[in-house]
Design a protein around this motif. Sequence first.
Motif, short mmCIF file in Angstrom:
data_model
loop_
_atom_site.label_atom_id
_atom_site.label_comp_id
_atom_site.label_asym_id
_atom_site.label_seq_id
_atom_site.Cartn_x
_atom_site.Cartn_y
_atom_site.Cartn_z
N ILE A 32 -51.29 97.48 -2.45
CA ILE A 32 -50.33 98.48 -1.96
C ILE A 32 -49.74 98.01 -0.63
CG2 ILE A 32 -50.14 100.85 -1.07
CD1 ILE A 32 -52.31 101.55 -3.23
N ALA A 33 -50.60 97.45 0.28
CA ALA A 33 -50.12 96.97 1.57
C ALA A 33 -49.09 95.86 1.38
CB ALA A 33 -51.29 96.46 2.40
N ASP A 34 -49.41 94.94 0.42
CA ASP A 34 -48.46 93.86 0.13
C ASP A 34 -47.13 94.42 -0.33
OD1 ASP A 34 -50.28 92.07 0.88
OD2 ASP A 34 -50.69 91.23 -1.13
N SER A 35 -47.21 95.38 -1.25
CA SER A 35 -45.96 95.94 -1.78
C SER A 35 -45.18 96.63 -0.67
CB SER A 35 -46.25 96.91 -2.92
OG SER A 35 -46.93 98.02 -2.41
N LEU A 36 -45.92 97.36 0.20
CA LEU A 36 -45.25 98.05 1.32
C LEU A 36 -44.61 97.04 2.27
CD1 LEU A 36 -47.78 100.90 2.12
CD2 LEU A 36 -45.47 101.15 1.27
N ARG A 37 -45.34 95.92 2.47
CA ARG A 37 -44.79 94.86 3.33
C ARG A 37 -43.47 94.34 2.75
NH1 ARG A 37 -49.38 91.23 3.95
NH2 ARG A 37 -50.42 92.97 4.94
N LYS B 73 -59.14 96.14 -3.06
CA LYS B 73 -58.14 95.30 -3.73
C LYS B 73 -56.85 96.06 -3.94
CE LYS B 73 -60.91 91.99 -6.18
NZ LYS B 73 -61.63 91.71 -7.40
N GLU B 74 -57.02 97.29 -4.42
CA GLU B 74 -55.82 98.12 -4.66
C GLU B 74 -55.07 98.36 -3.36
OE1 GLU B 74 -56.39 100.61 -8.72
OE2 GLU B 74 -56.75 101.65 -6.83
N GLY B 75 -55.85 98.58 -2.27
CA GLY B 75 -55.25 98.80 -0.96
C GLY B 75 -54.45 97.58 -0.52
N GLU C 65 -49.13 94.48 -12.25
CA GLU C 65 -49.86 93.34 -12.81
C GLU C 65 -51.07 93.02 -11.95
OE1 GLU C 65 -47.02 90.25 -13.40
OE2 GLU C 65 -46.50 91.00 -15.40
N ARG C 66 -50.81 93.02 -10.64
CA ARG C 66 -51.95 92.73 -9.74
C ARG C 66 -53.02 93.78 -9.88
NH1 ARG C 66 -50.01 91.24 -3.83
NH2 ARG C 66 -52.25 91.09 -3.57
N LYS C 67 -52.53 95.05 -9.97
CA LYS C 67 -53.49 96.14 -10.12
C LYS C 67 -54.26 95.99 -11.42
CE LYS C 67 -51.61 99.87 -7.39
NZ LYS C 67 -50.92 101.14 -7.39
N LEU C 68 -53.47 95.57 -12.45
CA LEU C 68 -54.08 95.37 -13.78
C LEU C 68 -55.17 94.32 -13.70
CD1 LEU C 68 -53.47 96.49 -16.65
CD2 LEU C 68 -52.35 94.32 -17.09
N VAL C 69 -54.84 93.23 -12.99
CA VAL C 69 -55.82 92.14 -12.84
C VAL C 69 -57.07 92.70 -12.16
CG1 VAL C 69 -56.30 89.96 -11.67
CG2 VAL C 69 -54.15 90.28 -12.88
N SER D 92 -34.95 96.04 -9.54
CA SER D 92 -35.74 95.24 -8.59
C SER D 92 -37.03 96.00 -8.23
CB SER D 92 -34.94 94.90 -7.34
OG SER D 92 -34.51 96.08 -6.73
N ALA D 93 -36.84 97.36 -8.06
CA ALA D 93 -38.03 98.17 -7.75
C ALA D 93 -39.04 98.07 -8.88
CB ALA D 93 -37.63 99.63 -7.53
N LEU D 94 -38.46 98.14 -10.11
CA LEU D 94 -39.36 98.03 -11.28
C LEU D 94 -40.06 96.69 -11.31
CD1 LEU D 94 -37.35 99.74 -14.13
CD2 LEU D 94 -39.60 100.36 -13.33
N LYS D 95 -39.26 95.65 -11.00
CA LYS D 95 -39.86 94.30 -10.98
C LYS D 95 -41.02 94.27 -9.98
CE LYS D 95 -36.17 91.34 -12.55
NZ LYS D 95 -35.01 90.59 -12.14
N LYS D 96 -40.72 94.86 -8.82
CA LYS D 96 -41.77 94.89 -7.80
C LYS D 96 -42.98 95.68 -8.31
CE LYS D 96 -39.03 94.47 -3.66
NZ LYS D 96 -38.30 95.24 -2.68
N GLU D 97 -42.62 96.84 -8.92
CA GLU D 97 -43.71 97.68 -9.44
C GLU D 97 -44.51 96.94 -10.49
OE1 GLU D 97 -42.72 101.63 -10.79
OE2 GLU D 97 -41.82 102.03 -8.85
N ILE D 98 -43.74 96.17 -11.33
CA ILE D 98 -44.43 95.41 -12.39
C ILE D 98 -45.39 94.42 -11.76
CG2 ILE D 98 -44.06 93.61 -14.14
CD1 ILE D 98 -41.54 95.26 -14.95
#
Length: 936
Positions: free
Chosen positions: A494-499, A489-491, A827-831, A817-823
Amino acid sequence: MSNNIKVVCRFRPQNSLEIREGGQPIINYDELGQSVKVDSKDYPGTFTFDRVFPSDSKQKDVFNYSISTIVDDVINGYNGTVFAYGQTGSGKTFTMMGPSIDDDETKGIIPRIVDQIFASILASPSTMEYTVKVSYMEIYMEKIRDLLNPINDNLPIHEEKNRGVYVKGLFEVYVSSISEIHEVMRNGGNNRMVGYTNMNAESSRSHSIFVITISQKNLVDGSVKSGKLYLVDLAGSEKVGKTGASGQTLEEAKKINKSLSSLGMVINALTDGKSTHIPYRDSKLTRILQESLGGNSRTTLIINCSPSSYNDAETVGTLRFGTRAKSIKNKAKVNQELSAAELKLLLKKVRAEAITFTQYIAALEGEVGIWRQGGAVPKLEWVSMEKIQAGGSAIPISSVPGYIAQQDTSRPSTPAIALEADEREEFLKRENELTDQIAEKEADLLAAQQLLDSMKDELSYLKEQESSSAVSELNKLKLQLEKVSHENKEGVIIADSLRGINQGLSKELEELKKALLEMRLAQKDLREGDKEKKKIEKMEKMAQMMADLDPSGEISAKEAQLRETLFQFESPTGLTAEETIAIRKEIAQSRSIIEQHEQTISELNNENASLTLKRDALEVHLRDVELEYEVLLDKTIADEEANSSIDVLETISELKKKVEAQYAAKRSQTQQEIVQLKQEAARRNEDIQKLSINVTELRRGNEELKEQIERQNNHTSSGLWEGKDMTERERDMERIRKKMAQQLADFDVMKKSLMRELQSRCEKVVELENSLDETREQYNNVLRNSNNKAQQKKMAFLERNLEQLTLVQKQLVEQNSALKKEIAISERKLVARNERIQSLESLLQDAQEKLTTQNHKFETQLQGFRERLEQARSQKSAANAMSLNFGRIYKPLRGGAPTVDNGNMPMDDGFSPSSPTKGQLPDRRTSWLGGWRSGV
Ligand SMILES: Nc1ncnc2c1ncn2[C@@H]1O[C@H](COP(=O)(O)OP(=O)(O)OP(=O)(O)O)[C@@H](O)[C@H]1O
């Protein structure tokens, strides 16, 4: 001689639980100390006993009144029983043993009895020899456990004619001192079954019975007496709900209540006056206490009660039990053995009786023989015992002193059917055998049960081991699976964020490429054709303007028409006067049109002049603006220098605003001017349209002229011309032609000049626009490049600041924006993590549950081990007990007081109350009881 059971009642103080639960004292004692009144709403009542001891009574008081006489009785050869009854936590153990057997103040009845026994022995004459034996047992879960040898945990009860009811195999310890007896008490007490209940932290879960057997021999006459004292601490009668009993404690409670209810049944049967059968055999307790209840015993019952309203129901129940027990009647007698002389006498009498019986039998047989032979014996000669006795010297056996009746009628427990002595003996023998067999079977059963249990335990342990290893393997795999899925899930996240980042970057790249391309194009355009383009544009504009001046080409057409007319004039064909007049008219019209055009041109000139003026004004204004800008810049710098705290950004933004406002004002002004020019151009277009209308009219006139000329031509061809007029006409025509040619030439010139002027004006307009553009550029340049160095520096500094700020802002925006993305990612990671935590929690719960069950099992196993350990300890303690030198060797004790008689038995030197150890009697071993065996 029958005697009633002595019943005394003892109240303890309210305990903390009762006080906490709001309990109130509800007992009122009468002055005589014999009755109590229970002030309970639900269970009121008054109860009378031999003695009532209030909450503050001393141990000594209870003993002195209730027990000390019994001790004397036992020493004198009677059986005695003291038993404590009451609900759990009511003070039974406190009364019987006391909190400490070594504390003179608080020690209970049993230690005091021990003290008194030894004191009595000391006080007895030295012709008396005593042995004291003790045994200690408990009835736990309807099994008799030897507390001095706990390995024997299911001892059978036997009954013999001479011994009465006894526990077979019970370990008996000979004691010769108080300390020895205390040691035995401690030993046995440690092996008692106690447990925790809500009502008592150390609740006795069994009925304990401490037995002291005192045997005495009169060394003078050889008579022997023995008395047994049963000291019984019953388990608490209890309400399961109140004690919070569960599991093993609940099972114990059930058994306790069962044996206590049997005790109640026995007491009921003994006191209702109609029961022929007393159910002693219903429980082990009643069977052992058989002699104490309605039998050969001096019995004291101590009922222990709570004085609190919290336990009113239980207290009243206990008091009723005591009241009922009070009416039991016992038949105590001395347990005495006959001396040798007595026995000889008895033998002699028995022999005489035997002779009498033999004679009686012979007489009877003789009589029977006569009857059998058909003869008859008169009634008066019938054989009777009286006749035989009268004829012989037999003495009735019952008259022998000290003779104990063969048939012991003191035991109501024996079967209701009357049995012969030998039958009864046989019956008891058989019963004992059966009891032994039962006990053996029970022991076998227990051993088998234990073996089965241990095998079951082992099996379940092995199964558990097996399943737990499989389960742990499974759990490991589950955990791994969970971990892998979580990582997956984490992967994905991360892949989504990298995309996303990749997309952003490729967009940026595209934009950069575009910008680069545009820049290149712009550079190229700027480099190659900026000016040309402008020129072409302007030329196009001019051509457009020219075209606007003659949108339909009417002026050119008019010109062509005029040229044609002129050509016609020049041609040899002559014109009539009318035609000429018409042409003149037309020419006049054309002149007026040309005048109009001239007027228009002059207007345009005026306009041009006004535009030039405006341009000059604009230039002046521009200069003013530049000056103003410089002043403003100076002021800003000065302000900044004066006040360094002014925010650079604010200054810049103010400056920018001002400059922008000025630029906007100038732009709007220029746009207004352009709008005015456009309006002007529109007006001119209107004029041109008017001109074209005129040209159309001229064309029409021209056509009419043409028609007239044609008509004239036709007329000439018919030969109607006259000679005189013709010459004049020719001259006129010539004049007109010349004039026309002149006019045409003038028109041509004028047109050319007009066109030139128009062209030059257009050029001026273009120039004006160019100059406006240049002015704008210059203005921008002025804004950008101030000629003052300080200003430039300042500007550069400000620009740098601005750039930095812009950069910072950009960075901030990017960071945002990076922070927003990170958030979003977080959040997804948190879920995902939450899911993981949940799954881990459920796993943990499972594990905990399993752990709890395993714990439970472990506890049961531990319990088993403990029990085994207990057994081992008991065995050890039993071994210890056995190894005690005072244990198995009987120790006759000689009375310490001087002999009453003439001193057949000399006073023993070391045997006096002032012996060194308190209660310790000198170990005077004699062999008179060589055959006395311990019960083992
Ligand atoms: N007369 C008394 N004076 C002071 N404390 C007492 C008295 N009687 C009993 N207690 C106290 O009350 C508590 C319970 O007493 P004890 O253990 O003797 O009750 P029990 O009837 O033997 O209970 P169980 O049947 O559960 O064994 C003990 O702490 C004891 O010290």
